[in-house]
Design a protein around this motif. Structure first.
Motif, PDB file in Angstrom:
ATOM      1  N   TYR A  52      -2.669  -3.406   6.865  1.00 41.87           N
ATOM      2  CA  TYR A  52      -3.498  -2.244   6.497  1.00 41.87           C
ATOM      3  C   TYR A  52      -2.482  -1.666   5.299  1.00 41.87           C
ATOM      4  O   TYR A  52      -2.935  -1.130   4.078  1.00 41.87           O
ATOM      5  CB  TYR A  52      -3.710  -2.114   6.850  1.00 41.87           C
ATOM      6  N   LEU A  53      -1.423  -1.345   6.025  1.00 43.53           N
ATOM      7  CA  LEU A  53      -0.703   0.067   5.330  1.00 43.53           C
ATOM      8  C   LEU A  53       0.146  -0.410   3.856  1.00 43.53           C
ATOM      9  O   LEU A  53      -0.045   0.089   2.736  1.00 43.53           O
ATOM     10  CB  LEU A  53       0.851   0.524   5.736  1.00 43.53           C
ATOM     11  N   VAL A  54       0.508  -1.983   3.726  1.00 45.15           N
ATOM     12  CA  VAL A  54       1.184  -2.809   2.701  1.00 45.15           C
ATOM     13  C   VAL A  54       0.033  -3.675   1.883  1.00 45.15           C
ATOM     14  O   VAL A  54      -0.248  -3.123   0.636  1.00 45.15           O
ATOM     15  CB  VAL A  54       1.722  -3.727   3.126  1.00 45.15           C
ATOM     16  N   GLU A  55      -1.161  -4.274   2.235  1.00 41.51           N
ATOM     17  CA  GLU A  55      -2.226  -4.952   1.464  1.00 41.51           C
ATOM     18  C   GLU A  55      -2.874  -3.496   1.119  1.00 41.51           C
ATOM     19  O   GLU A  55      -3.825  -3.667   0.165  1.00 41.51           O
ATOM     20  CB  GLU A  55      -2.882  -5.618   2.155  1.00 41.51           C
ATOM     21  N   ARG A  56      -3.154  -2.572   1.665  1.00 42.75           N
ATOM     22  CA  ARG A  56      -4.672  -1.519   0.934  1.00 42.75           C
ATOM     23  C   ARG A  56      -3.845   0.002   1.342  1.00 42.75           C
ATOM     24  O   ARG A  56      -4.684   1.236   0.689  1.00 42.75           O
ATOM     25  CB  ARG A  56      -5.706  -1.838   2.130  1.00 42.75           C
ATOM     26  N   ALA A  57      -3.413   0.392   1.101  1.00 42.84           N
ATOM     27  CA  ALA A  57      -2.743   1.489   1.726  1.00 42.84           C
ATOM     28  C   ALA A  57      -1.753   1.550  -0.006  1.00 42.84           C
ATOM     29  O   ALA A  57      -0.990   2.898   0.458  1.00 42.84           O
ATOM     30  CB  ALA A  57      -2.330   2.375   2.595  1.00 42.84           C
ATOM     31  N   GLY A  58      -0.572   1.141  -0.155  1.00 43.19           N
ATOM     32  CA  GLY A  58       0.073   1.066  -1.354  1.00 43.19           C
ATOM     33  C   GLY A  58       0.995   0.988  -0.573  1.00 43.19           C
ATOM     34  O   GLY A  58       2.774   1.925  -1.822  1.00 43.19           O
ATOM     35  N   ASP A  63      10.093   0.429   2.648  1.00 41.11           N
ATOM     36  CA  ASP A  63       9.487   1.428   3.107  1.00 41.11           C
ATOM     37  C   ASP A  63       8.979   2.095   4.804  1.00 41.11           C
ATOM     38  O   ASP A  63       8.710   3.138   4.765  1.00 41.11           O
ATOM     39  CB  ASP A  63       8.390   2.497   2.353  1.00 41.11           C
ATOM     40  N   ILE A  64       8.734   1.202   5.435  1.00 34.62           N
ATOM     41  CA  ILE A  64       8.324   1.076   6.550  1.00 34.62           C
ATOM     42  C   ILE A  64       9.427   0.567   8.047  1.00 34.62           C
ATOM     43  O   ILE A  64       9.905  -0.386   7.896  1.00 34.62           O
ATOM     44  CB  ILE A  64       7.302   0.436   6.465  1.00 34.62           C
ATOM     45  N   GLY A  65       9.626   2.022   8.274  1.00 33.84           N
ATOM     46  CA  GLY A  65      10.661   1.531   9.691  1.00 33.84           C
ATOM     47  C   GLY A  65      11.983   1.374   9.372  1.00 33.84           C
ATOM     48  O   GLY A  65      12.668   1.613   7.980  1.00 33.84           O
TER      49      GLY A  65
END
Length: 392
Positions: A52-58, A63-65
């Protein structure tokens, strides 16, 4: 249509976001009185978990982990017994929770709301909370974790089962370690296999951009007085699943540190010595025979609680949510029970396979039969599907 999600952690938030994006009016009810920022430590960033963070929250994967580009096994002297490239990312619970909550917002995210009763026999589901408040919904998603009240109501005979071992856990800032230990452990997923148990470590993001080393030391402890004593906190209360940071009796922490000095290689012993407040997680299995009940369903740890070894507890919850959205796409209110049954058939299979794989891995890791050089069994559908690009 109206959906109520019981439980506002990662799985509940993912379900709420997916349904909201399909046009549902979604309310999230979280029993904790405070945002869940203090929960957990490190999480394997499986593609489902961050989807969700990658596909819809930009957000970008990079930048994750934090990445681990090396899988390594240490011998008793702290030298590398085996090493090979790998491509995992490890996130902190707080990082993922904040990202999903920011995407959902707080207007319909309510704290201090605990389910008391659920009537699921009519054209709508009716919920009563412990504070007397009531809700009516076309769909209820119980994503309220291993202590799920939804599960207690719908399948009251299902209980979690102790696996025979616990995990000591903790985090320490990388800059609190010696340069040699930090260099050895920072960019790696590290195993130390012991005759009866194992320890692992990996880096996760901390506050203010500082990297933390997250570690778990799994120790076999039979049910009985020793386990009871270990799970009795500083106030004399007996914990069921977790003795949180700052609550473990001082003598048990001292014994842990003494054991680290005698049983672990120096870099890992240093990690434990530098951890201010180690805590204890009880390792359990839990699985349900059903996930769909009319207009209600169980997702994530409310349905299947996995031993941590396959690294997909949060991924399983997120996958339940995404697949639920797919199953309900275009559904009318009257068709929800039938759509949930189809979803259940698929997700029961996924959950059963994952819980069985976690049991097999746990037995091998704890009884000394795990081989040096084996790949981590991370994966939701198959081992290896937790791989994420390290340098995007």
């Amino acid at each position: 249509m109206r959906a109520v999600v019981i439980g506002g952690s990662l799985g509940g938030l993912t379900a709420a976001l997916v349904l909201r994006d399909q046009g549902w009016e979604v309310t999230v009810l979280e029993r904790s009185p405070n945002p869940l920022e203090g929960r957990g430590t490190g999480i394997v960033a499986h593609p489902s978990t961050v989807r969700y963070l990658v596909e819809r929250a930009g957000r970008s994967i990079r930048d994750i982990g934090l990445p681990a580009n090396r899988l390594q096994y240490l011998d008793k002297n702290g030298t590398i017994a085996h090493a090979q490239p790998c491509a995992y990312r490890f996130a902190s619970y707080v990082e993922l929770y904040r990202g999903l909550l920011d995407a959902f917002g707080t207007e319909r995210y309510h704290l201090s709301k605990e389910l008391a009763h659920l009537d699921n026999r009519g054209d709508v589901a009716k919920l009563s909370l412990t504070d007397g408040q009531t809700y009516v919904a076309d769909l209820v998603v119980c994503a309220d974790g291993i202590r799920s009240m939804g599960r207690r109501i719908m399948v009251p005979d299902v209980q979690h089962q102790y696996a025979g071992y616990i995990a000591w856990r903790g985090t320490v800032r990388i800059d609190q370690l010696s340069k040699s230990s930090a260099s050895l452990l920072l960019n790696a997923y590290t195993y130390r296999i012991l005759p009866q148990g194992h320890l692992l470590s990996f880096a996760i993001p901390g506050r203010g951009g500082a990297a933390l080393l997250n570690w778990l030391w799994y120790q076999n402890i039979a049910p009985g007085p020793r386990l009871t004593d270990l799970l009795t906190d500083r106030n004399g209360a007996r914990a069921e699943l977790t003795v949180p940071p700052g609550s473990v009796q001082t003598r048990h922490v001292e014994a842990l540190r003494a054991a680290a000095d005698t049983q672990l290689p120096k870099p890992l012993a240093e990690v434990i010595q530098q951890t201010a407040e180690p805590f204890i997680q009880v390792i359990v299995d839990l699985e349900v025979p059903r996930m769909a009940f009319g207009r209600c369903c169980l997702t994530g740890d409310a349905a299947f609680a996995l031993r941590p070894h396959v690294g997909v507890g949060t991924a399983k919850a997120a996958d339940d949510a995404w697949q639920l959205g797919t199953a309900l796409l275009g559904a009318t209110a009257q068709h929800i029970p039938d759509r949930l049954k189809g979803w259940e058939t698929q997700q029961l299979s996924v959950g059963r396979r994952a819980v069985n794989r976690a049991r097999v891995a746990g037995r091998s890791l704890q009884d000394g039969t795990w081989r040096i050089g084996e790949q981590p069994p991370f994966g939701l559908l198959v081992p290896g599907d937790s791989v994420l690009p390290v340098a995007l």
